[in-house]
Design an enzyme around this catalytic site. Structure first.
Site, mmCIF file in Angstrom:
data_model
loop_
_atom_site.group_PDB
_atom_site.id
_atom_site.type_symbol
_atom_site.label_atom_id
_atom_site.label_comp_id
_atom_site.label_asym_id
_atom_site.label_seq_id
_atom_site.Cartn_x
_atom_site.Cartn_y
_atom_site.Cartn_z
ATOM 1 N N ASN A 460 0.778 -1.240 0.000
ATOM 2 C CA ASN A 460 0.000 0.000 0.000
ATOM 3 C C ASN A 460 0.809 1.290 0.000
ATOM 4 O OD1 ASN A 460 -2.608 -1.342 0.200
ATOM 5 N ND2 ASN A 460 -1.933 -1.951 2.225
ATOM 6 N N TYR A 461 2.023 1.255 0.544
ATOM 7 C CA TYR A 461 2.764 2.507 0.701
ATOM 8 C C TYR A 461 4.048 2.590 -0.117
ATOM 9 C CZ TYR A 461 -0.340 3.720 4.557
ATOM 10 O OH TYR A 461 -1.444 4.034 5.301
ATOM 11 N N LEU A 462 4.500 1.461 -0.651
ATOM 12 C CA LEU A 462 5.771 1.461 -1.378
ATOM 13 C C LEU A 462 5.533 1.378 -2.872
ATOM 14 C CD1 LEU A 462 7.770 -0.984 0.915
ATOM 15 C CD2 LEU A 462 7.827 1.505 0.908
#
Length: 503
Positions: A460-462
């Site tokens: 989700n964040y990378l």
């Protein structure tokens, strides 16, 4: 759920018993008054036996079940979006069960009721073939809303939150959304220095509101804190984010752990996961926090002049599309890129490179506070791994002794045959040493990540292009980093990222 540690928790047991009593007949309520006297072992054994029976099915029976699942997938697992067939995420509605929640959720143990067709809203175009509800039932509503991406929705009974059936992450629409999300975070790179200079200047503002906003923004930037949404429902868990921090969640230490101006955070964040951190901050931030806490009770808001709405409005003014989540995504991705650069050595084996990758991922997971409980199978799988390592060490010792004997034999005989045996023994020892190194790396990796959830940040964040570029640059097979499903999800990134991609 008897095997699960949840059932030992007092809150879980109390909530379960309350909800169970509501479902009981009058006569049952007269008899069953204490959960401690209830014996569930018989029904539990029934489920354990069923699970065991599934494990020993013949290949033919397993194949039959697989075909049945495939048939369901073909019937319910696809939709037509803008003329193209797209895969649906999860098209099965969860059966009734007990709510678990994450962390120490106050509603754990409550009964999740059965969802009926009368609870479900269907969303499809007016000219499409509307799915048939089961016989004798009807849908709550059928609507045609092309401004949203969900296909069906219902409200679950414990938290009254809306659950959706969405497209599969590998669908074109989801891929485009993910790409846009990471591109917005990449755009922040061009603004971030200016934003940081601005909030630093605002620490000295004459307006308290501006100072509070500047300190909150510093925390969102440096600690990847979530903004925290205002709550409407008074009964919900007492979780907070940056804007809703209270005085009791923060302690100030003039000096601690050999550092000056240390702030200690301790609060429940999203999903009731505890956020605990002691971090040195810049002196103006520390001074401002002292000011914000002056003459306040522990339950008072730390940032009493700030709301999530006003913070987000300010972020939008700084950069189009900027939110606290964009900061999280930017800082997570940039941290991964920097860590990979610092930790990876071109001459390392693939196993060592993967260990470096997971270590870089772990730094990000810790930054984002992505924790997990140590898996219940951890001790056993670690034991198995140590047994394998021990066996491999014995094989290496044996191979070493054989190599010594072969060397002595070749020295004595000096012919081609003894030379060939020597080469084989040397090759075998190298192979076994490589396998031992791989197992040791695996054990280190397992131990280091037992309480860190790497998956959340990874998915989700990378920005996946950072990982794919790293794989290409260091000749690491992408399948060592992303599973088949994840590779389908990030097909857009696989097609775009060359080895020189920079976030």
């Amino acid at each position: 759920m008897l095997d699960h540690e949840y059932t030992t928790k007092e809150v879980f047991r109390k909530n379960f018993f309350n909800d169970w009593r509501k479902e009981m007949a009058v006569e049952e309520r007269e008899v069953i008054k204490s959960l401690d006297k209830c014996d569930f072992t018989e029904i539990h054994r029934y489920f354990v036996d069923k699970a065991a029976a599934r494990k020993v099915l013949s290949r033919e029976e397993k194949q039959k079940l697989k075909e049945e699942a495939e048939k369901l997938q073909q019937e319910f697992g696809y939709c037509i979006l803008d003329g193209h067939q797209e895969k649906i995420g999860n098209f099965k509605i969860e059966p009734p069960g007990l709510f678990r929640g994450r962390g120490d959720h106050p509603k754990m143990g409550m009964l999740k009721r059965r969802i009926t067709p009368e609870d479900v809203v269907i969303n499809c175009s007016r000219d499409s073939k509307i799915p048939e509800p089961p016989a004798g039932h009807q849908w709550k509503e059928v609507r045609s809303d092309n401004t949203v991406t969900w296909l069906a929705a219902w409200t679950e009974s414990v938290q009254n939150s809306i659950k959706y059936i969405m497209l599969n992450p590998c669908s074109k629409l989801k891929g485009e959304t993910a790409w846009q999300k990471f591109e917005t975070a990449r755009r922040l790179r061009g603004f971030v220095d200016e934003i940081r200079s601005q909030y630093r200047a605002d620490w000295k503002s004459r307006e308290m509101k501006t100072r509070q906003r500047a300190v909150a923004l510093y925390f969102i930037d440096k600690l990847a804190l979530r903004a925290g949404n205002e709550k409407e429902d008074g009964e919900a868990a007492d979780t907070v984010g940056c804007c809703s921090l209270r005085v009791e969640h923060v302690q100030l230490h003039p000096e601690a752990d050999g550092c000056q101006h240390v702030v200690e955070f301790d609060f429940l964040g999203k999903d009731c996961i505890r956020y605990y951190n002691r971090v040195p901050v810049e002196k103006p931030v520390y001074k401002n926090l002292q000011l914000f806490m002056e003459n306040k009770d522990p339950r008072d808001d730390l940032f009493d002049r700030l709301t999530t709405t006003s913070l987000n409005k300010h972020l939008q003014e700084l950069m189009d599309g900027l939110t606290a989540k964009v900061f999280r995504t930017y800082n997570a991705s940039i941290t991964l890129q920097e860590q990979l650069r610092a930790l990876t050595r071109a001459e390392d084996s693939i196993a060592a490179k993967i260990l470096s990758y997971n270590r870089a991922n772990r730094v990000v997971a810790i930054l984002c506070n992505h924790q997990r409980a140590t898996p219940s199978t951890f001790e056993k799988s670690m034991q198995n791994l140590q047994t394998k390592i021990q066996a491999k060490k014995e094989q290496v010792a044996e191979a070493r002794a054989e190599l010594r004997r072969a060397r002595a034999e070749h020295k004595a005989q000096g012919d081609g045959k003894s030379r060939s045996v020597l080469e084989k023994k040397r090759w075998l020892l190298e192979k076994l040493q490589e396998q031992l190194a791989q197992l040791s790396v695996q054990a280190t990796d397992k131990e280091e990540n037992k309480q860190v959830a790497l998956g959340t940040s990874k998915l989700n964040y990378l920005d996946p292009r950072i990982s794919i570029a790293w794989c290409k640059r260091f000749r690491v097979p992408v399948e060592k980093i992303y599973s088949k499903t994840q590779r389908e999800r990030f097909a857009w990134a696989l097609a775009m990222a060359g080895e020189d991609f920079e976030f």
